[in-house]
Design a protein around this motif. Structure first.
Motif, PDB file in Angstrom:
ATOM      1  N   ARG A 262     -15.494   0.582  -2.809  1.00 51.60           N
ATOM      2  CA  ARG A 262     -14.969  -0.579  -2.093  1.00 51.60           C
ATOM      3  C   ARG A 262     -13.526  -0.892  -2.520  1.00 51.60           C
ATOM      4  O   ARG A 262     -13.239  -1.950  -3.060  1.00 51.60           O
ATOM      5  N   VAL A 263     -12.656   0.060  -2.273  1.00 49.24           N
ATOM      6  CA  VAL A 263     -11.225  -0.108  -2.517  1.00 49.24           C
ATOM      7  C   VAL A 263     -10.531  -0.079  -1.160  1.00 49.24           C
ATOM      8  O   VAL A 263     -10.745   0.853  -0.369  1.00 49.24           O
ATOM      9  N   TYR A 264      -9.729  -1.084  -0.888  1.00 48.94           N
ATOM     10  CA  TYR A 264      -9.128  -1.255   0.436  1.00 48.94           C
ATOM     11  C   TYR A 264      -7.611  -1.416   0.320  1.00 48.94           C
ATOM     12  O   TYR A 264      -7.094  -1.798  -0.739  1.00 48.94           O
ATOM     13  N   VAL A 265      -6.900  -1.139   1.420  1.00 50.09           N
ATOM     14  CA  VAL A 265      -5.450  -1.305   1.443  1.00 50.09           C
ATOM     15  C   VAL A 265      -5.058  -2.009   2.731  1.00 50.09           C
ATOM     16  O   VAL A 265      -5.623  -1.739   3.790  1.00 50.09           O
ATOM     17  N   ALA A 266      -4.109  -2.935   2.608  1.00 48.42           N
ATOM     18  CA  ALA A 266      -3.636  -3.677   3.775  1.00 48.42           C
ATOM     19  C   ALA A 266      -2.154  -3.960   3.599  1.00 48.42           C
ATOM     20  O   ALA A 266      -1.630  -3.959   2.476  1.00 48.42           O
ATOM     21  N   GLY A 267      -1.467  -4.219   4.702  1.00 48.13           N
ATOM     22  CA  GLY A 267      -0.042  -4.504   4.589  1.00 48.13           C
ATOM     23  C   GLY A 267       0.526  -5.109   5.849  1.00 48.13           C
ATOM     24  O   GLY A 267      -0.080  -5.070   6.922  1.00 48.13           O
ATOM     25  N   LEU A 268       1.717  -5.668   5.695  1.00 47.17           N
ATOM     26  CA  LEU A 268       2.454  -6.302   6.790  1.00 47.17           C
ATOM     27  C   LEU A 268       3.724  -5.524   7.068  1.00 47.17           C
ATOM     28  O   LEU A 268       4.458  -5.176   6.145  1.00 47.17           O
ATOM     29  N   SER A 269       4.004  -5.261   8.345  1.00 45.15           N
ATOM     30  CA  SER A 269       5.275  -4.692   8.759  1.00 45.15           C
ATOM     31  C   SER A 269       5.497  -3.343   8.077  1.00 45.15           C
ATOM     32  O   SER A 269       4.704  -2.423   8.266  1.00 45.15           O
ATOM     33  N   ALA A 270       6.568  -3.191   7.290  1.00 39.84           N
ATOM     34  CA  ALA A 270       6.764  -1.937   6.566  1.00 39.84           C
ATOM     35  C   ALA A 270       5.582  -1.653   5.659  1.00 39.84           C
ATOM     36  O   ALA A 270       5.186  -0.495   5.474  1.00 39.84           O
ATOM     37  N   GLY A 271       4.994  -2.707   5.072  1.00 34.71           N
ATOM     38  CA  GLY A 271       3.805  -2.543   4.249  1.00 34.71           C
ATOM     39  C   GLY A 271       2.606  -2.091   5.064  1.00 34.71           C
ATOM     40  O   GLY A 271       1.757  -1.338   4.579  1.00 34.71           O
ATOM     41  N   GLY A 272       2.515  -2.548   6.313  1.00 34.64           N
ATOM     42  CA  GLY A 272       1.444  -2.107   7.186  1.00 34.64           C
ATOM     43  C   GLY A 272       1.575  -0.638   7.533  1.00 34.64           C
ATOM     44  O   GLY A 272       0.581   0.109   7.558  1.00 34.64           O
ATOM     45  N   ALA A 273       2.811  -0.202   7.806  1.00 39.19           N
ATOM     46  CA  ALA A 273       3.041   1.214   8.092  1.00 39.19           C
ATOM     47  C   ALA A 273       2.730   2.064   6.865  1.00 39.19           C
ATOM     48  O   ALA A 273       2.150   3.152   6.974  1.00 39.19           O
ATOM     49  N   ALA A 274       3.118   1.579   5.677  1.00 38.07           N
ATOM     50  CA  ALA A 274       2.802   2.299   4.443  1.00 38.07           C
ATOM     51  C   ALA A 274       1.293   2.359   4.223  1.00 38.07           C
ATOM     52  O   ALA A 274       0.760   3.379   3.755  1.00 38.07           O
ATOM     53  N   ALA A 275       0.586   1.275   4.553  1.00 39.13           N
ATOM     54  CA  ALA A 275      -0.875   1.268   4.421  1.00 39.13           C
ATOM     55  C   ALA A 275      -1.507   2.313   5.332  1.00 39.13           C
ATOM     56  O   ALA A 275      -2.470   2.987   4.945  1.00 39.13           O
ATOM     57  N   ALA A 276      -0.974   2.462   6.545  1.00 40.35           N
ATOM     58  CA  ALA A 276      -1.483   3.483   7.464  1.00 40.35           C
ATOM     59  C   ALA A 276      -1.278   4.878   6.888  1.00 40.35           C
ATOM     60  O   ALA A 276      -2.164   5.741   6.974  1.00 40.35           O
ATOM     61  N   ASN A 277      -0.108   5.114   6.286  1.00 41.43           N
ATOM     62  CA  ASN A 277       0.144   6.413   5.647  1.00 41.43           C
ATOM     63  C   ASN A 277      -0.842   6.668   4.513  1.00 41.43           C
ATOM     64  O   ASN A 277      -1.351   7.782   4.344  1.00 41.43           O
ATOM     65  N   LEU A 278      -1.114   5.638   3.708  1.00 42.87           N
ATOM     66  CA  LEU A 278      -2.050   5.787   2.589  1.00 42.87           C
ATOM     67  C   LEU A 278      -3.456   6.075   3.071  1.00 42.87           C
ATOM     68  O   LEU A 278      -4.175   6.878   2.470  1.00 42.87           O
ATOM     69  N   ALA A 279      -3.873   5.404   4.142  1.00 43.75           N
ATOM     70  CA  ALA A 279      -5.215   5.632   4.666  1.00 43.75           C
ATOM     71  C   ALA A 279      -5.382   7.081   5.113  1.00 43.75           C
ATOM     72  O   ALA A 279      -6.450   7.687   4.923  1.00 43.75           O
ATOM     73  N   ALA A 280      -4.315   7.646   5.699  1.00 39.72           N
ATOM     74  CA  ALA A 280      -4.379   9.033   6.146  1.00 39.72           C
ATOM     75  C   ALA A 280      -4.335  10.008   4.974  1.00 39.72           C
ATOM     76  O   ALA A 280      -4.979  11.061   4.994  1.00 39.72           O
ATOM     77  N   ALA A 281      -3.568   9.648   3.928  1.00 36.61           N
ATOM     78  CA  ALA A 281      -3.386  10.558   2.797  1.00 36.61           C
ATOM     79  C   ALA A 281      -4.513  10.480   1.770  1.00 36.61           C
ATOM     80  O   ALA A 281      -4.774  11.459   1.060  1.00 36.61           O
ATOM     81  N   TYR A 282      -5.187   9.326   1.672  1.00 33.42           N
ATOM     82  CA  TYR A 282      -6.193   9.123   0.619  1.00 33.42           C
ATOM     83  C   TYR A 282      -7.511   8.582   1.190  1.00 33.42           C
ATOM     84  O   TYR A 282      -7.972   7.509   0.790  1.00 33.42           O
ATOM     85  N   PRO A 283      -8.146   9.313   2.110  1.00 34.64           N
ATOM     86  CA  PRO A 283      -9.422   8.834   2.652  1.00 34.64           C
ATOM     87  C   PRO A 283     -10.540   8.810   1.622  1.00 34.64           C
ATOM     88  O   PRO A 283     -11.568   8.157   1.831  1.00 34.64           O
ATOM     89  N   ASP A 284     -10.349   9.528   0.502  1.00 35.19           N
ATOM     90  CA  ASP A 284     -11.346   9.527  -0.561  1.00 35.19           C
ATOM     91  C   ASP A 284     -11.184   8.353  -1.517  1.00 35.19           C
ATOM     92  O   ASP A 284     -12.083   8.052  -2.302  1.00 35.19           O
ATOM     93  N   LEU A 285     -10.039   7.668  -1.459  1.00 34.15           N
ATOM     94  CA  LEU A 285      -9.774   6.538  -2.356  1.00 34.15           C
ATOM     95  C   LEU A 285     -10.045   5.207  -1.669  1.00 34.15           C
ATOM     96  O   LEU A 285     -10.640   4.303  -2.259  1.00 34.15           O
ATOM     97  N   PHE A 286      -9.601   5.079  -0.426  1.00 38.01           N
ATOM     98  CA  PHE A 286      -9.721   3.807   0.297  1.00 38.01           C
ATOM     99  C   PHE A 286     -10.886   3.852   1.282  1.00 38.01           C
ATOM    100  O   PHE A 286     -11.114   4.853   1.968  1.00 38.01           O
ATOM    101  N   ALA A 287     -11.609   2.743   1.352  1.00 40.67           N
ATOM    102  CA  ALA A 287     -12.770   2.660   2.235  1.00 40.67           C
ATOM    103  C   ALA A 287     -12.412   2.131   3.610  1.00 40.67           C
ATOM    104  O   ALA A 287     -13.134   2.391   4.582  1.00 40.67           O
ATOM    105  N   ALA A 288     -11.307   1.375   3.725  1.00 47.02           N
ATOM    106  CA  ALA A 288     -10.884   0.814   5.000  1.00 47.02           C
ATOM    107  C   ALA A 288      -9.433   0.368   4.858  1.00 47.02           C
ATOM    108  O   ALA A 288      -8.916   0.213   3.746  1.00 47.02           O
ATOM    109  N   VAL A 289      -8.776   0.141   6.002  1.00 49.85           N
ATOM    110  CA  VAL A 289      -7.367  -0.233   6.006  1.00 49.85           C
ATOM    111  C   VAL A 289      -7.131  -1.373   6.988  1.00 49.85           C
ATOM    112  O   VAL A 289      -7.741  -1.427   8.051  1.00 49.85           O
ATOM    113  N   GLY A 290      -6.252  -2.303   6.599  1.00 54.27           N
ATOM    114  CA  GLY A 290      -5.831  -3.394   7.475  1.00 54.27           C
ATOM    115  C   GLY A 290      -4.331  -3.286   7.725  1.00 54.27           C
ATOM    116  O   GLY A 290      -3.554  -3.213   6.759  1.00 54.27           O
ATOM    117  N   ILE A 291      -3.924  -3.286   8.978  1.00 53.00           N
ATOM    118  CA  ILE A 291      -2.512  -3.094   9.327  1.00 53.00           C
ATOM    119  C   ILE A 291      -2.063  -4.254  10.199  1.00 53.00           C
ATOM    120  O   ILE A 291      -2.576  -4.450  11.298  1.00 53.00           O
TER     121      ILE A 291
END
Length: 426
Positions: A262-291
């Motif tokens: 249950r590790v999640y990542v979320a972000g706003l604006s540039a942070g949201g775009a970075a969160a999307a990159n992380l979700a694609a790069a680390y599907p084994d680390l993060f369980a869900a993403v908020g953009i």
């Protein structure tokens, strides 16, 4: 005037394409004020010009507390506290010298504003101006000190890609039991304190008992403190900023009892775009993403393509196989990151529409929510469109920057969504 503008324009264009927007704007100001950049005439320092060009920016009336010092780079800085005990603080090194002031958030600081500029320069400034909080920098917003009863700690992480400070919220209810972790990535010009104040995520963490990490971008890495979501080297697994942010998550997991499912990542604006990159790069680390108000993974590979994607919407991408559960928020009046980008994020999941809902927030914003299913029929993608909202965190607190208090509460909805999803270990 034209003879003075043209030589400067070539240099402005070169600096802009290189991503050196602070120098570009400083040069524009000198040119507009009548100084030929090639003449060798003395010009005021960039700091002085930028200080004189700062636009009016609303600030909370709460007095600003003393800034917390950054920690020295270290991969692990704290062991899990003994249940019931207050976590000890390591010695504090001297505070680094303050960074140079950022660019003004708009174009109002230019003499005469846009109408008085030559067409070519005005068009370039419009292009830069559209970037808004994704690339233009402002002085760090004044935010109140955290009033939550838990601990809001200063930490630091370093690896081969670099070093970043981060803040960690530890709720009072944490007593060494396994809890979820949410990694929150701020937008441009923001800081962890500002983002925490605006999103109110610490209040939710206190009520629900989970940890929240807020990585901090530096002005040295990006003049406006934007996450470099548009640089290919910062998008990939175990490379650049993606590896630093993932490393911060792992460092917290080592130092505290974190439920690794249950590790999640979320972000706003540039942070949201970075969160999307992380979700694609680390599907084994993060369980869900908020953009929120962001762009899909790989939406750009350089500054030019980033500006185009922000303005027009990212091009359709091939759906990601086994995409992480994804929740997206976007205002339909966002003039900084086109709302088509929110739709592109959802399109990239390859989800199938199950149903659509509509409603009105308690403070008056109308919203639409689309719920989509993955290939196995599970409803794991949500797309929220907030009508009348711009480039701002929906339902956020006015104590932070880039918030829209009138909208539905994106923080609570993201946590509700995160709580429903966990990594299934095979």
């Amino acid at each position: 005037m034209r003879n003075k503008i043209l030589p400067g324009m070539a240099e402005v264009t070169r600096l802009t394409r290189a991503g050196r927007l602070g120098e570009a704007l400083s040069l524009i100001q000198r040119v507009v004020r009548g100084r030929n950049p090639d003449s060798g005439a003395p010009a005021p320092s960039a700091s002085a010009e930028l200080a004189s060009a700062q636009p009016t920016f609303p600030k909370p009336t709460v007095p600003r507390p003393a800034a917390a010092p950054l920690r020295a780079p270290q991969a692990r800085v704290m062991a899990a506290p003994t249940p019931g005990a207050t976590a000890p603080e390591p010695p504090v090194p001297p505070r680094p010298a303050p960074a140079a002031p950022g660019l003004p958030g708009g174009l109002s600081g230019l003499p005469g504003g846009l109408p008085g500029l030559p067409d070519s320069l005005r068009d370039l400034m419009r292009e830069i101006g559209k970037v808004g909080p994704l690339f233009d920098g402002l002085a760090e917003p004044t935010v109140p000190a955290s009033t939550e009863p838990g601990l809001f700690l200063d930490r630091s992480f370093a690896n081969a890609a670099g070093q970043r400070a981060y803040k960690l919220y530890v709720p009072r209810g944490y007593r060494g039991q396994a809890v979820p972790l949410v990694v929150m990535l701020h937008g441009c010009t923001q800081s962890p304190d500002d983002f925490a104040a605006g999103t109110g995520m610490n209040r939710i963490a206190e009520a629900e008992t989970f940890l929240v990490a807020y990585p901090a971008q530096t002005a040295a890495a990006n003049h406006a403190r934007c996450w470099n979501w548009f640089n290919t080297t910062d998008q990939r697994r175990d490379r650049g900023e993606a590896s630093i942010i993932a490393g911060i998550a792992r460092a917290v997991m080592e130092d505290y009892a974190v439920d690794s499912r249950r590790v999640y990542v979320a972000g706003l604006s540039a942070g949201g775009a970075a969160a999307a990159n992380l979700a694609a790069a680390y599907p084994d680390l993060f369980a869900a993403v908020g953009i929120h108000s962001g762009l899909c993974a790989g939406a750009a590979s350089d500054l030019t393509s980033a500006l185009r994607a922000m303005r027009d919407g990212a091009r359709a991408v091939t759906p990601v196989r086994d995409a992480l559960p994804t929740i997206v928020f976007h205002g339909d009046q966002d003039s900084t990151v086109h709302p088509r980008n929110g739709a592109a994020i959802i399109a990239a999941t390859g989800g199938t529409l199950l149903r659509e809902e509509a409603g009105v927030s308690p403070n008056g914003r109308t919203w639409r929510r689309s719920i989509l299913a993955d290939g196995r029929g599970r409803p794991i993608f949500e797309h929220w469109v907030i009508q009348g909202s711009g480039h701002a965190w929906s339902g956020g607190d006015a104590a932070g920057s880039y918030t829209d208090p009138l909208g539905p509460d994106a923080s609570r909805e993201m946590w509700r969504f995160f709580r429903e999803h966990a990594i299934t270990r095979h």
